[in-house]
Motif scaffolding. Structure first.
Motif, mmCIF file in Angstrom:
data_model
loop_
_atom_site.group_PDB
_atom_site.id
_atom_site.type_symbol
_atom_site.label_atom_id
_atom_site.label_comp_id
_atom_site.label_asym_id
_atom_site.label_seq_id
_atom_site.Cartn_x
_atom_site.Cartn_y
_atom_site.Cartn_z
ATOM 1 N N ARG A 120 -72.874 -1.602 -3.150
ATOM 2 C CA ARG A 120 -72.412 -0.080 -3.348
ATOM 3 C C ARG A 120 -72.090 0.270 -4.824
ATOM 4 O O ARG A 120 -72.696 1.236 -5.215
ATOM 5 C CB ARG A 120 -71.397 0.018 -2.284
ATOM 6 N N GLY A 121 -71.445 -0.578 -5.187
ATOM 7 C CA GLY A 121 -70.620 -0.235 -6.691
ATOM 8 C C GLY A 121 -71.863 -0.371 -7.650
ATOM 9 O O GLY A 121 -72.098 0.395 -8.545
ATOM 10 N N MET A 122 -72.825 -1.455 -7.480
ATOM 11 C CA MET A 122 -73.923 -1.430 -8.420
ATOM 12 C C MET A 122 -75.013 -0.293 -8.190
ATOM 13 O O MET A 122 -75.359 0.315 -9.152
ATOM 14 C CB MET A 122 -74.682 -2.705 -7.954
ATOM 15 N N ALA A 123 -75.083 0.154 -7.095
ATOM 16 C CA ALA A 123 -75.996 1.369 -6.908
ATOM 17 C C ALA A 123 -75.405 2.776 -7.489
ATOM 18 O O ALA A 123 -76.032 3.455 -8.137
ATOM 19 C CB ALA A 123 -76.410 1.539 -5.297
ATOM 20 N N LEU A 124 -74.154 2.999 -7.180
ATOM 21 C CA LEU A 124 -73.406 3.903 -7.894
ATOM 22 C C LEU A 124 -73.375 3.985 -9.416
ATOM 23 O O LEU A 124 -73.588 5.132 -10.020
ATOM 24 C CB LEU A 124 -72.039 4.075 -7.033
ATOM 25 N N GLU A 125 -73.191 2.792 -9.851
ATOM 26 C CA GLU A 125 -73.246 2.812 -11.289
ATOM 27 C C GLU A 125 -74.634 2.770 -11.761
ATOM 28 O O GLU A 125 -74.813 3.807 -12.998
ATOM 29 C CB GLU A 125 -72.849 1.155 -11.654
ATOM 30 N N GLY A 126 -75.820 2.668 -11.042
ATOM 31 C CA GLY A 126 -76.979 2.950 -11.336
ATOM 32 C C GLY A 126 -77.312 4.459 -11.587
ATOM 33 O O GLY A 126 -78.081 4.908 -12.452
#
Length: 555
Positions: free
Chosen positions: A43-49
């Protein structure tokens, strides 16, 4: 009951930058109460993206706190995110926490090593980066991190392995511009500039208007004395980038290297027209006039430039033109900017000839302080001593007192006690320059009156032309009084007065390293590396404190 999230599919969506779809899939298959560390990481990776950094950070913090399915990845991503948002101390703390739980993870080792290196903590950084590379030697990230570290620290023993690693990496990634640049750099480091030039020329044939490649080819061609090809390439750059002061200077420098100063003149003048305040262009103009043999124009160009080599070269030219009085002025200017023992005998000869007695004695005194082994012909010393004896100005004149004091200190029939009394009286009447204070301190040192020497040095503490040497003498005297004295604060004090200089830490290390306890020497270098993280000399000295350990580490 919710379906378990397909982490492989979600990770694939993130790699394809389909962040919204990844988040939708996470929401459908992983309610908040059922999320584990791996899910929060995704989830963090998607939000950072998506550029939602605060929300991404929140997810990463949750991921590192949840033990279920926890890996090194959230620590890595959170550390990188904190560094990206200019919180390097917090970033390092996160990475170090990750290494506490996953001490063998090569990604954590590499990134912690990189950040420690950027902070100048090379004794920590280098082992981490080398260990990461040892664990996964084929990793592009590990190879590039090692290459950057080896290059920055000038680890000569690792230049050849670095070149081999980059060559292998280039074979797997032939179109990657960063890898191309590093491979070319590695060839230069192992003194294969011609091979590097051939490599970049081959790439340039495929992309003949690529500015990055054109710059590499032009620079390398000049370095291997292919000046015509270098100039042709710079002309192509002018077509691509337009006329800039930088390119005009590069073309002027290339003509100078080729031994054609007249051809260089139009380009340096054009550079000055584009950037009138460019001191680099003004210096080059002066040096070109020296090469052409026009000392008047060279003198005019160099008038406001603090370049010791420029003024020394001008002095040599004036000598060739049979103008010794002009040569004396130019050589003295070079000496004031940066003393060079090579030019000192000629400078003293000229100063003695033109009866500039006080300047001669000042220069002689600084020579004896800075370069005590420099040979000075006795004939010159006797000549000046005889002239001083024939002069009879008022005895209480500060200039006369200082002149007599310096003469008694350094000329034939020297008398250090009389010199001390005369110089002490001179600085009381009128401190003409810092040199009498240096000599008074030096005499006190010879008497082993180290506190007395420190009092004299303190008088010139904030306005010395030789701050590194001054720091060295102060540290030496403090060490002589008390070998356990903490001399490290002196570096901060001098940096505040004169600006940061790696030399401050080098001379403090030299003093501290004389003690059997190396803790102070180590602390000085560690502090110096933090202040000057890209200066390789400090880490070189650090390695000398435990050479066997570093030799094994880099084997």
């Amino acid at each position: 009951m919710p379906t378990l999230p397909d982490t492989v599919a979600i990770g694939d969506l993130i790699r394809k930058r389909r962040y919204s779809e990844a988040l939708d899939l996470l929401d459908r298959t992983a309610p908040e109460r059922d999320r584990d560390s791996a899910v929060e990481t995704l989830r963090g990776m998607a939000l950072e993206g998506q550029g939602l950094l605060s929300q991404a950070e929140e997810c990463y913090w949750k991921a590192v706190a949840i033990e279920k399915n926890r890996s090194a990845l959230p620590f890595l991503l959170l550390g990188l995110l904190k560094d990206r948002t200019d919180e390097r101390k917090k970033a390092l703390w996160v990475l170090e926490e990750g290494l506490r739980l996953f001490p063998d993870d090569p990604d954590l080792l590499r990134e912690a090593g990189i950040l420690n290196g950027l902070e100048g903590r090379w004794p920590l950084a280098l082992p981490m980066i080398l260990e990461a590379h040892r664990r996964i030697p084929s990793s592009p990230e590990n190879i590039l991190a090692m290459a950057s570290t080896v290059d920055t620290l000038e680890l000569i023993d690792l230049f050849a392995p670095m070149a081999r690693n980059l060559e292998n990496l280039l074979e797997a990634n032939p179109e990657n511009p960063d890898i191309q640049d590093w491979y070319g750099r590695s060839l230069e480091r192992i003194e294969k500039s011609s091979q590097a030039l051939k490599f970049f020329r081959k790439l340039l044939r495929k992309s003949p208007r690529n500015i990055r490649l054109l710059r590499h080819v032009a620079r390398l061609a000049a370095n291997v004395n292919e000046f015509g090809r270098a100039l042709d390439t710079y002309r192509l750059l002018l077509e691509e980038e337009g006329e800039t002061a930088e390119l005009c200077l590069l073309m002027a420098e290339t003509h100078k290297m080729a031994g054609k100063p007249l051809a260089a003149l139009p380009f340096v003048r054009r550079a000055l027209a584009l950037a009138p305040e460019s001191r680099e262009a003004q210096l080059l103009l002066g040096l070109l006039q020296v090469d052409i043999g026009d000392p008047e124009k060279a003198e005019e160009a160099l008038a406001g430039i603090d370049s010791a080599p420029g003024h020394y070269q001008l002095g040599d030219l004036w000598l060739r033109k049979k103008r010794p009085e002009k040569a004396a002025v130019a050589l003295l200017r070079g000496f004031v900017i940066r003393p060079d023992p090579y030019y000192i005998p000629e400078l003293l000869k000229l100063l003695a000839r033109f009866e500039d007695t006080f300047t001669f004695l000042e220069t002689l005194a600084l020579t004896r302080i800075l370069f005590p082994d420099t040979p000075i012909p006795g004939r010159i010393l006797r000549q000046v001593a005889e002239r001083i004896e024939s002069e009879k100005p008022p005895s209480d004149d500060a200039h006369r007192l200082a002149t007599l004091g310096l003469a008694r200190a350094f000329l034939p029939r020297e008398d250090r006690n009389e010199a001390y009394a005369l110089l002490e009286q001179a600085v009381t009447v009128d401190p003409l320059s810092e040199v009498p204070y240096w000599v008074l301190a030096m005499i006190d040192e010879d008497r082993k009156d180290y506190r007395g020497a420190l009092r004299w040095y303190d008088r010139i503490l904030s306005a010395s032309r030789e701050p590194v040497t001054l720091l060295h003498r102060i540290a030496e005297n403090r060490h002589n009084i008390d070998p356990s004295a903490d001399i490290l604060p002196l570096a901060e004090r001098f940096s505040a007065m004169y600006g940061p200089r790696p030399g401050f830490y080098r001379v403090l290390f030299e003093v501290a390293n004389r003690s059997s306890d190396k803790a102070m020497a180590r602390a000085i270098l560690e502090s110096g590396m933090k202040a000057h993280p890209r200066d390789p000399s400090l880490f070189f000295l650090y390695r000398t404190l435990d050479p066997d350990r570093w030799r094994r580490l880099m084997a």
